[in-house]
Design a protein around this motif. Structure first.
Motif, PDB file in Angstrom:
ATOM      1  N   LYS A  95       0.917  -1.286   0.084  1.00 37.13           N
ATOM      2  CA  LYS A  95      -0.032   0.107  -0.119  1.00 37.13           C
ATOM      3  C   LYS A  95       0.952   1.230  -0.046  1.00 37.13           C
ATOM      4  CE  LYS A  95      -3.845   2.134   2.478  1.00 37.13           C
ATOM      5  NZ  LYS A  95      -4.932   1.999   3.668  1.00 37.13           N
ATOM      6  N   LYS A  96       1.890   1.053   0.701  1.00 33.61           N
ATOM      7  CA  LYS A  96       3.082   2.376   0.819  1.00 33.61           C
ATOM      8  C   LYS A  96       3.500   2.612  -0.564  1.00 33.61           C
ATOM      9  CE  LYS A  96       7.162   3.939   3.399  1.00 33.61           C
ATOM     10  NZ  LYS A  96       7.751   3.607   4.273  1.00 33.61           N
ATOM     11  N   TYR A  97       4.075   1.571  -1.140  1.00 38.23           N
ATOM     12  CA  TYR A  97       5.141   1.817  -2.158  1.00 38.23           C
ATOM     13  C   TYR A  97       4.380   1.581  -3.281  1.00 38.23           C
ATOM     14  CZ  TYR A  97       8.868   1.836   1.102  1.00 38.23           C
ATOM     15  OH  TYR A  97       9.742   2.320   2.032  1.00 38.23           O
ATOM     16  N   LEU A 141      14.021  -3.971   3.503  1.00 38.60           N
ATOM     17  CA  LEU A 141      14.176  -4.055   1.852  1.00 38.60           C
ATOM     18  C   LEU A 141      15.434  -4.039   1.631  1.00 38.60           C
ATOM     19  CD1 LEU A 141      11.179  -1.590   0.872  1.00 38.60           C
ATOM     20  CD2 LEU A 141      11.026  -4.047   1.753  1.00 38.60           C
ATOM     21  N   VAL A 142      16.362  -3.436   2.311  1.00 36.62           N
ATOM     22  CA  VAL A 142      17.722  -3.335   1.829  1.00 36.62           C
ATOM     23  C   VAL A 142      18.425  -3.703   3.280  1.00 36.62           C
ATOM     24  CG1 VAL A 142      17.230  -1.814   0.210  1.00 36.62           C
ATOM     25  CG2 VAL A 142      18.005  -0.879   2.379  1.00 36.62           C
ATOM     26  N   LYS A 149      10.751  -6.972  -4.309  1.00 41.31           N
ATOM     27  CA  LYS A 149       9.318  -6.659  -4.824  1.00 41.31           C
ATOM     28  C   LYS A 149       9.009  -5.282  -5.307  1.00 41.31           C
ATOM     29  CE  LYS A 149       7.815 -10.590  -1.852  1.00 41.31           C
ATOM     30  NZ  LYS A 149       7.404 -11.340  -2.811  1.00 41.31           N
ATOM     31  N   PHE A 150      10.012  -4.402  -4.434  1.00 39.10           N
ATOM     32  CA  PHE A 150      10.219  -2.992  -4.585  1.00 39.10           C
ATOM     33  C   PHE A 150      11.180  -2.370  -5.165  1.00 39.10           C
ATOM     34  CE2 PHE A 150       8.033  -4.806  -0.831  1.00 39.10           C
ATOM     35  CZ  PHE A 150       6.704  -4.331  -1.131  1.00 39.10           C
ATOM     36  N   ILE A 151      11.916  -3.052  -6.106  1.00 32.11           N
ATOM     37  CA  ILE A 151      13.055  -2.617  -6.858  1.00 32.11           C
ATOM     38  C   ILE A 151      12.981  -1.145  -7.485  1.00 32.11           C
ATOM     39  CG2 ILE A 151      12.949  -4.276  -8.985  1.00 32.11           C
ATOM     40  CD1 ILE A 151      16.140  -3.234  -6.887  1.00 32.11           C
ATOM     41  N   ARG A 152      11.922  -1.132  -8.163  1.00 30.61           N
ATOM     42  CA  ARG A 152      11.509   0.357  -8.729  1.00 30.61           C
ATOM     43  C   ARG A 152      11.752   1.183  -7.808  1.00 30.61           C
ATOM     44  NH1 ARG A 152       6.495  -0.648 -12.733  1.00 30.61           N
ATOM     45  NH2 ARG A 152       6.701   1.850 -12.785  1.00 30.61           N
ATOM     46  N   ASN A 153      11.040   0.973  -6.498  1.00 33.40           N
ATOM     47  CA  ASN A 153      11.054   2.241  -5.429  1.00 33.40           C
ATOM     48  C   ASN A 153      12.280   2.338  -4.871  1.00 33.40           C
ATOM     49  OD1 ASN A 153       8.600   0.405  -5.122  1.00 33.40           O
ATOM     50  ND2 ASN A 153       7.831   2.242  -4.705  1.00 33.40           N
TER      51      ASN A 153
END
Length: 456
Positions: free
Chosen positions: A10-12, A412-413, A428-432
């Protein structure tokens, strides 16, 4: 799906670039760039890389016989095949311009025929196009030549002619096997047609077959995704591109053919991806960066494992070439130190070629900071890690630095001294994550909601 993951999604799930370039196209600074300046950068990149890395060619073939309403590509809908000959001649005239710049024969490492529908063109015309592209060029010892084919109009003759010309990869646009979805997006293609062209490609000798699948399409459900992956299992293509549907009706009016209420919501869309990913991994596919999966024996996975993966406007590639020349209407070129895009309308492109005028409509000459950040974003997108140098830190906004620390706390990192390492969750959030290092985007106010699709 855990509560934590739902909160992160929801956040990203915000607009974010796909990072096939840096800077991304909306931040390019040159309208109608100077052709001579562009050619200087092409020559510079060519002289640096031709003998060691070879060069890449992307040829945009824009014609389609019918409109797929979900599609965001530059295309021209027509059933008039008389357009083939003049278009090929214009493309070859453009290629001749580039060849005149080179001090030696170009070494062709990678070629991709994209569209539109490349197999709109007859096998004979594609053979003519490729033979003329090869004239005066040298073929690399490890070529990666591929094309996009529509399962409904890719004939055995198409496959044979291009294979005989050195093509070893083919990509078929499948999207989804569900009949209701196919009717909604006006992309009707029975499973048997996909099976027929896949088996024919393998019989002829193609090393790699790719399927493009899309999640987030209208009326798509988890059960439909499961059914589609079951059909994929029957054929096991070497590669899968599992793309997020980008709903941008303000750019693509054809997408107004269905309502937003017909699309899965954010939670449902993520479940579609997670379901598809789980099924693909269970079949033995390996995840490759953004949107891509490959079987272990495929060269794309091997390049990832060996740290040789590269990313450009064609997506992930095993070719290390830093010079990619785009030919044809709307085609984009990457000369390492500069980008350029061709005119987007077929008639304008033809006229410029015939009258020996520039075909460029937009471009960008990279600064030293651009080059540094381009390298860092490619490393993150391809290898899931990079070194945060003092230069990188200086280019980051205070907000981006705070968000990086938040991503660390969210798992995430991992930050080890000056290294940033993307975790399995972070993939899953590599673009962010890449977006944190986008100095040009982060220095502007707003998120450019009407430019980029959502990240998830």
């Amino acid at each position: 799906m855990s509560d934590q993951l739902e909160k992160l999604i929801k956040k990203y799930n915000v607009p974010a670039p796909r990072y096939t370039s840096y800077p991304t196209v909306p931040f390019w600074e040159e309208e109608n760039p100077d052709q001579d300046q562009w050619y200087q950068q092409v020559k510079r990149s060519f002289e640096e890389s031709n003998q060691t890395r070879g060069i890449s060619l992307y040829i945009h073939l824009p014609f389609c016989e019918s409109l797929c309403t979900y599609c965001g590509c530059n295309k021209r809908i027509t059933k008039n095949h008389a357009v083939e000959d003049p278009y090929i001649q214009s493309v070859l005239m453009e290629w001749a311009r580039y060849q005149s710049l080179f001090s030696e024969s170009p070494v062709l490492r990678e070629i991709h025929l994209g569209g539109g529908t490349p197999t709109f063109f007859s096998p004979e015309n594609l053979k003519l196009l490729v033979e003329e592209l090869f004239r005066g060029a040298v073929i690399h010892q490890q070529p990666e030549f591929g094309f996009e084919g529509h399962p409904n109009n890719t004939t055995r003759r198409h496959l044979e002619v291009l294979f005989e010309s050195g093509f070893n990869r083919v990509s078929f646009g499948v999207q989804d096997f569900d009949e209701k979805i196919q009717r909604t997006i006006n992309r009707i293609q029975p499973f048997n047609k996909v099976k027929e062209v896949t088996l024919a490609a393998r019989e002829i000798g193609y090393e790699s077959v790719n399927y493009d699948l899309v999640y987030g399409l209208p009326f798509q459900t988890v059960q439909i995704i499961e059914n589609t992956i079951r059909r994929v299992e029957e054929l096991m293509p070497e590669r899968i591109a599992f793309y997020s549907y980008a709903h941008v009706p303000w750019k693509m009016p054809s997408q107004r053919g269905y309502s937003e209420k017909d699309l899965p919501n954010d939670h449902q869309k993520r479940m579609l991806y997670e379901t598809g990913k789980e099924k693909l991994l269970s079949l033995g596919y390996k995840e490759i960066g953004m949107d891509h999966f490959a079987l272990p024996q495929d060269t794309l996975y091997q390049a990832k494992e060996e740290g040789r993966l590269h990313r450009n406007f064609m997506g992930y590639t095993t070719s290390p070439s830093e010079l990619m020349i785009g030919l044809g209407v709307s085609a984009i070129s990457d000369a390492k130190y500069a980008y350029a895009q061709n005119l987007k309308k077929v008639e304008e492109y033809h006229e410029a070629i015939q009258n020996d005028r520039s075909v460029l409509t937009k471009g960008h000459f990279l600064t030293d900071e651009d080059l540094m950040l381009k390298r860092k974003i490619i490393e993150l997108a391809c290898n899931g890690r990079t070194i945060i140098t003092d230069q990188v830190k200086t280019s980051m906004t205070d907000l981006a630095k705070e968000e990086l620390l938040t991503m660390k706390d969210e798992g995430l990192v991992v930050l080890e001294e000056d290294n940033i390492i993307v975790t399995d969750l972070g993939l899953k959030f590599i673009r962010n994550i890449c977006k944190l290092f986008d100095a040009r985007l982060n220095s502007k106010s707003g998120t450019r909601d009407n430019v980029f699709s959502k990240a998830i």
